[in-house]
Design an enzyme around this catalytic site. Structure first.
Site, short mmCIF file in Angstrom:
data_model
loop_
_atom_site.label_atom_id
_atom_site.label_comp_id
_atom_site.label_asym_id
_atom_site.label_seq_id
_atom_site.Cartn_x
_atom_site.Cartn_y
_atom_site.Cartn_z
N GLY A 35 -21.54 32.42 16.14
CA GLY A 35 -20.71 31.93 15.02
C GLY A 35 -21.07 32.53 13.67
O GLY A 35 -20.39 32.28 12.67
N ARG A 93 -8.41 22.26 -5.21
CA ARG A 93 -7.89 20.92 -5.49
C ARG A 93 -8.99 19.87 -5.64
O ARG A 93 -8.77 18.83 -6.21
CB ARG A 93 -6.90 20.50 -4.39
CG ARG A 93 -5.56 21.20 -4.56
CD ARG A 93 -4.67 21.00 -3.37
NE ARG A 93 -5.19 21.69 -2.21
CZ ARG A 93 -4.64 21.63 -1.01
NH1 ARG A 93 -3.58 20.89 -0.81
NH2 ARG A 93 -5.14 22.33 0.00
N GLN A 94 -10.17 20.19 -5.13
CA GLN A 94 -11.30 19.25 -5.32
C GLN A 94 -12.01 19.69 -6.60
O GLN A 94 -13.10 20.25 -6.57
CB GLN A 94 -12.23 19.29 -4.10
CG GLN A 94 -13.37 18.27 -4.14
CD GLN A 94 -12.93 16.81 -3.96
OE1 GLN A 94 -11.90 16.53 -3.38
NE2 GLN A 94 -13.70 15.88 -4.49
N HIS A 127 -5.14 26.12 -8.87
CA HIS A 127 -4.62 24.75 -8.99
C HIS A 127 -4.73 24.19 -10.41
O HIS A 127 -3.76 23.68 -10.96
CB HIS A 127 -5.31 23.84 -7.98
CG HIS A 127 -4.79 22.45 -8.01
ND1 HIS A 127 -3.48 22.13 -7.76
CD2 HIS A 127 -5.41 21.27 -8.30
CE1 HIS A 127 -3.30 20.83 -7.87
NE2 HIS A 127 -4.45 20.29 -8.19
N LYS A 189 3.43 11.42 -9.11
CA LYS A 189 2.99 11.31 -7.70
C LYS A 189 1.64 10.61 -7.64
O LYS A 189 0.76 10.90 -8.43
CB LYS A 189 2.87 12.74 -7.13
CG LYS A 189 2.41 12.81 -5.70
CD LYS A 189 2.48 14.24 -5.15
CE LYS A 189 1.21 15.01 -5.37
NZ LYS A 189 1.26 16.36 -4.77
N ARG A 191 -1.50 9.76 -4.98
CA ARG A 191 -2.06 10.03 -3.65
C ARG A 191 -3.22 9.08 -3.40
O ARG A 191 -4.13 8.98 -4.23
CB ARG A 191 -2.54 11.49 -3.57
CG ARG A 191 -2.92 11.93 -2.16
CD ARG A 191 -3.49 13.35 -2.16
NE ARG A 191 -2.51 14.38 -2.40
CZ ARG A 191 -1.77 14.97 -1.46
NH1 ARG A 191 -1.90 14.61 -0.21
NH2 ARG A 191 -0.91 15.92 -1.77
N ASP A 216 5.99 24.27 -7.06
CA ASP A 216 4.64 23.72 -6.89
C ASP A 216 3.66 24.87 -6.65
O ASP A 216 4.09 25.98 -6.32
CB ASP A 216 4.61 22.73 -5.71
CG ASP A 216 3.53 21.66 -5.90
OD1 ASP A 216 2.74 21.77 -6.84
OD2 ASP A 216 3.50 20.71 -5.08
N THR A 221 0.58 20.13 3.68
CA THR A 221 1.25 19.41 4.79
C THR A 221 2.76 19.39 4.62
O THR A 221 3.48 18.99 5.53
CB THR A 221 0.77 17.95 4.85
OG1 THR A 221 1.18 17.30 3.62
CG2 THR A 221 -0.74 17.85 4.98
N THR A 224 4.76 16.58 0.01
CA THR A 224 5.20 16.52 -1.39
C THR A 224 6.61 17.10 -1.53
O THR A 224 7.50 16.47 -2.09
CB THR A 224 4.20 17.30 -2.28
OG1 THR A 224 2.91 16.71 -2.12
CG2 THR A 224 4.61 17.30 -3.73
C1 R5P Z 1 -1.43 18.90 -5.48
O1 R5P Z 1 -1.59 18.40 -6.58
C2 R5P Z 1 -0.77 20.22 -5.29
O2 R5P Z 1 -0.26 20.71 -6.49
C3 R5P Z 1 0.32 20.17 -4.24
O3 R5P Z 1 1.36 19.34 -4.71
C4 R5P Z 1 -0.21 19.61 -2.96
O4 R5P Z 1 -1.33 20.33 -2.55
C5 R5P Z 1 0.84 19.66 -1.86
O5 R5P Z 1 0.27 19.13 -0.72
P1 R5P Z 1 1.16 18.66 0.50
O6 R5P Z 1 2.03 19.81 0.89
O7 R5P Z 1 0.17 18.29 1.56
O8 R5P Z 1 1.96 17.48 0.05
#
Ligand code: R5P
Length: 296
Positions: A35, A93-94, A127, A189, A191, A216, A221, A224
């Protein structure tokens, strides 16, 4: 100048070396049976500026480590400076501790890159651009909005541009402005940080008969985008377009987005494009950034 593309170069290395008339260094990359990651440069880099290209999706951790090994090796072998192009910066994003005890992962990634010797870091629509302060070197973050505006200009009529959350508001505003100063709106939004469940606060806007453009930075996934697209479809919007910098399309995300009534998806080639997506090439902006860094 030498261009080196790693396993996540996505063809940008070849394009860049041709456009810059620069040597393309062959880099071997493999995974040992246990690995561990192995890389090898087939050519010298001593005294040169090396541009290393590596996107960080899929297989974020492996790709990151391959990049760290490559930058460190280039420095060990006596290169003059390292410009690293990361079209998709994983972990972006983190960017803060949402829950107690969490890491600020993007900070860790940027500290590692600097520690191994990256001098200049080029990213694409990261991001949150403020995160780049964690990299203690020179950074350039490319804004693809003008590229998206160019492809959409002849396709959409008096659109309403939608930011699916407040984070995308400035992007929507800029895109709307470039699309003949169109209208734009931003949803709110929420989450759930534990379950990942996404809830949108609804907007009372008349979408009926309007072309809609949802913008965006990342589709992961697809939840959004699908939420917003089905919302405007239920309110009789005409055509729905999506523009997104980094179309990761995890699992069935593409199907989910398509089923929600989206007519066309435009995405950058910062990650390998899924079929069925119109690809917008980011190369011209990377080229310009590399040229301006190496001009002096
Ligand atoms: C989050 O703030 C990002 O800007 C995107 O909106 C997010 O990563 C989209 O994620 P997903 O497609 O899982 O909803």
């Amino acid at each position: 100048m030498i261009i080196a593309g790693l396993s996540g170069a996505n063809g940008l290395d070849l394009k860049l070396s041709q456009l810059l008339n620069a040597e393309l260094l062959r880099v071997e990359s493999k995974t040992f049976p246990d690995g561990e990651t192995y890389i090898r440069f087939y050519g010298g880099v001593s005294g040169e500026t090396i541009v290393i290209i590596q996107t960080l999706y899929p297989h974020q951790d492996r790709k990151l480590f391959e990049l760290l090994l490559s930058v460190d090796t280039a420095k060990d072998l006596g290169c003059k400076e390292v410009i690293t192009v990361i079209p998709y910066l994983a972990y972006s994003r983190q960017d803060r501790r949402f829950l107690d005890g969490e890491p600020i992962s993007v900070k860790t990634v940027l500290k590692l890159l600097r520690a191994v010797g990256v001098d200049h870091l080029i990213t694409v629509d990261v991001h949150k651009v403020e995160s780049l302060r964690f990299f203690h070197g020179n950074t350039v973050n490319l804004d693809p909005t003008p590229l998206f505006a160019e492809v959409l200009r002849n396709e959409v009529k008096a659109p309403i541009v939608i930011a699916p959350d407040q984070g995308a508001l400035s992007k929507a505003r800029e895109l709307a402005y470039l699309l003949h100063d169109s209208e734009y709106v931003a949803f709110k939004k929420y989450r759930d940080r534990v379950t990942g469940k996404v809830v949108h606060e609804l907007l009372e806007v008349d979408f009926s008969g309007r072309d809609v453009v949802i913008v965006d930075d990342i589709i992961s996934t697809g939840t959004t985008i699908a939420n917003i697209a089905s919302y405007v479809r239920d309110r009789d919007a005409s055509k729905t377009y999506v523009v997104c910098s980094h179309a990761l399309f995890v699992g069935d995300a593409l199907t989910k987005v398509r089923m929600s009534g989206v007519s066309k998806i435009y995405a950058l080639n910062t990650v390998k494009a899924s079929e069925d997506v119109e690809v917008v090439d980011i190369t011209p902006l990377i080229l310009e950034a590399v040229r301006s860094l190496t001009r002096s």
